[in-house]
Design a protein around this motif. Sequence first.
Motif, PDB file in Angstrom:
ATOM      1  N   LEU A 101      30.697  25.836  48.526  1.00  0.00           N
ATOM      2  CA  LEU A 101      30.471  26.682  49.697  1.00  0.00           C
ATOM      3  C   LEU A 101      29.298  26.141  50.510  1.00  0.00           C
ATOM      4  CD1 LEU A 101      30.167  29.375  51.378  1.00  0.00           C
ATOM      5  CD2 LEU A 101      29.166  30.384  49.346  1.00  0.00           C
ATOM      6  N   ARG A 102      29.502  26.090  51.836  1.00  0.00           N
ATOM      7  CA  ARG A 102      28.387  25.796  52.741  1.00  0.00           C
ATOM      8  C   ARG A 102      28.160  27.039  53.601  1.00  0.00           C
ATOM      9  NH1 ARG A 102      29.929  21.517  56.492  1.00  0.00           N
ATOM     10  NH2 ARG A 102      28.800  19.911  55.364  1.00  0.00           N
ATOM     11  N   PHE A 136      30.524  30.616  57.173  1.00  0.00           N
ATOM     12  CA  PHE A 136      30.766  29.932  55.898  1.00  0.00           C
ATOM     13  C   PHE A 136      31.890  28.920  56.021  1.00  0.00           C
ATOM     14  CE2 PHE A 136      34.165  33.028  55.724  1.00  0.00           C
ATOM     15  CZ  PHE A 136      35.177  32.362  55.061  1.00  0.00           C
ATOM     16  N   GLN A 137      31.792  27.892  55.200  1.00  0.00           N
ATOM     17  CA  GLN A 137      32.905  26.966  55.003  1.00  0.00           C
ATOM     18  C   GLN A 137      33.084  26.846  53.497  1.00  0.00           C
ATOM     19  OE1 GLN A 137      30.634  24.258  57.515  1.00  0.00           O
ATOM     20  NE2 GLN A 137      32.606  23.461  58.187  1.00  0.00           N
ATOM     21  N   THR A 138      34.267  27.135  53.016  1.00  0.00           N
ATOM     22  CA  THR A 138      34.465  27.193  51.573  1.00  0.00           C
ATOM     23  C   THR A 138      35.656  26.356  51.147  1.00  0.00           C
ATOM     24  OG1 THR A 138      33.475  29.371  51.375  1.00  0.00           O
ATOM     25  CG2 THR A 138      34.993  28.740  49.639  1.00  0.00           C
ATOM     26  N   ALA A 152      34.277  32.672  59.672  1.00  0.00           N
ATOM     27  CA  ALA A 152      34.673  31.373  59.139  1.00  0.00           C
ATOM     28  C   ALA A 152      34.180  30.277  60.068  1.00  0.00           C
ATOM     29  CB  ALA A 152      36.191  31.310  58.997  1.00  0.00           C
ATOM     30  N   ILE A 174      36.726  32.470  48.801  1.00  0.00           N
ATOM     31  CA  ILE A 174      36.756  32.643  50.258  1.00  0.00           C
ATOM     32  C   ILE A 174      36.380  34.087  50.609  1.00  0.00           C
ATOM     33  CG2 ILE A 174      38.320  32.732  52.256  1.00  0.00           C
ATOM     34  CD1 ILE A 174      39.672  30.186  51.054  1.00  0.00           C
TER      35      ILE A 174
END
Lengths: 404, 299
Positions: B39-40, B57-59, B18, B66
């Motif tokens: 999502l990135r 990831f960043q969601t 994360a 996620i």
Amino acid sequence: MPDIYLDNNATTKVDPAVVDVMIPFFLEQYGNPSSIHKFADGVAKALKKARGQVQELIGAEHDSEIIFTSCGTESDSTAILSAIKAQPNRKEIITTTVEHAAILNLCENLEKEGYTIHRLPVDKCGRLNLEAYKKMLSDQVAIVSVMWANNETGTIFPVVEMAEMAHEAGVMFHTDAVQAVGKIPMMLQDTKIDMLSLSGHKLHAPKGIGVLYLRRGTRYRPLLRGGHQERGRRAGTENTASIVGLGRACELALEHMEYENVQVKAMRDRLERGIIEQIPNSFITGDLNNRLPNTTDIAFEYIEGEAILMLLNKAGIAASSGSACTSGSLEPSHVMRAMQIPYTAAHGTIRFSFSRYNTMSEVDEVLKVMPDIVAVLRKLSPYWDSVTNEPVANPEAAFTPTFK
Amino acid sequence: MWDYSDKVKEHFFTPKNAGAVVDANAVGEVGSISCGDALRLTLKVNPETEVIEESGFQTFGCGSAIASSSVLTEIIKGMTLDEALKVTNQDIANQLDGLPPEKMHCSVMGREALQAAVANYRGEEWKDDHEEGALICKCFAIDAVMIEEMIWANKLRTVEDVTNFTKAGGGCAACHEDIEAILEKVLAEKGEKFDPSAAPIEKVEVEKVKTPLTNLQRIKKIEEVLNSLRPQLMADGGDVELVEVIDNTAYVNMTGACNGCQMSAMTIAGIQQRIMEVLGEFIRVIPASEMKKLVNIAH
């Protein structure tokens, strides 16, 4: 701590006192109320008593204005389809953009059949514009259907006033009051409301029982024709045990009306105050000064509702969300969209809805876990800077995914 | 609530990787308009070897979004970019022990973020090739856009046609009203009228086999079945190619849009069903990528 149930707008626990009065109608007095033998003895009488208890709660003038149905949705469909069938020359319906699916999807379907549906918009606080409403009323309108209180935000609509306006214009008025009945006092005999839907399982009666209130003299066409039950206005053998249970539940709701509006409201108020104070970038949606006493709908910006619910569930707390992913339809809540809540907040709305079974210590427990839950998810969010614990500067510009 | 697998819950409650990768040199940002999830994906790619050394990831999204993001970052770590591009959304879903049909788009979003990140690394612009619509058939996870496109491309006129070409409506049949509504809409756009009693389009019939087959005959017959199914696949921008038949297993390559398509597993199941109907014997159809590597016995 045992699990905490804060999803009472979805459905409620059946009150044990309600279960108690129902059981004999499964095991002893299971006769058909129309029969002439001892198994049916007293069943018709019990139904009459229940009818009176419902009448009392909603302030109807006559007990014959109470028609038992199978659920709120059936009552809604019956009301609207009756109005258009009884007035075949009227091809318009007025409703709102924030109704329950029971009304919205029915209207959408009628639209395909050629009806014109006027959907009243709401402002950012979820309020209706009565001037705009007045202009829609005409002799072309078969029925107005406006919910008494919104299920997501708890916002109360001025249905009594709107019914007066409809009456003046010679238009029938129906209200879907499944969220309002039992939570706020009402006296239908003093209003111009022609029809009202209520649902048993929203007020501690079982699922599978509802009521259509039908003002005496209102032109009516049944949805289900068949036997003589409910004076021929809703055929089908009576759900005797549930009707008796609903009657008792209505009696209890009336007894607890003050408790609901004082103690239950105090729990709700404490919860939402605590959350807003502790958690940055959260806000309450709806018309804050005009809501059901048991409901709060809070938007947590930059995170998503289903994820919040899963973490709440893990902590033993049940609530619900207006996010897309919890509805099963993938559509973000139409209520949030109607109020123009930005999607980064609309997807993170959580509804906490109380009942008389909740306690202040439960509120404290939620307040204890909520800040961490929000923090954990914000850590994952592309819109959130976990170093400064603030949204990233200009979030909508900092993260611009390719949407499709 | 959704019936999530334990794997989904595991990746949701304790997500891996994360947060954004520091000094990332590949970034993919995608969102799904149908549910608002976004999502990135950030990668650190070794410029020499093109191996993904770190992924994060960043969601903004639900539990399965996620979880899909988390599992994706695990799958691709250590892969070269070319290997990573072969990861399909089905791979993501499989790693999670499956996703509910309504949530398959979360895995699609993961794959697209990956493609976008690779495009970003290579200085290309990533373009999305398929549009997503409201989910109509929950049994086979088929959305309105796909049904509409198939109606246009193949001049479909009945619910049965739609089921034959897309599988939509072939399960519990609860979505037939919705399929009729789509047919009504599309046919109206074409200036036609939906007729519920119209005859369905005739299928290309391949003669069924009655006698036992030699291996060569079997291969020829399988080719024949594939040829009969090809127009449907090509209408959807894809194709299928028979690679090998070993005993009762046929290995196929899904190409074009079928490659990595959300529906490819379903399509393969459909192909297998059709081949078995015609051959009258059990045949397994498997993606050629799962074929054991051929060993050169000369070595």
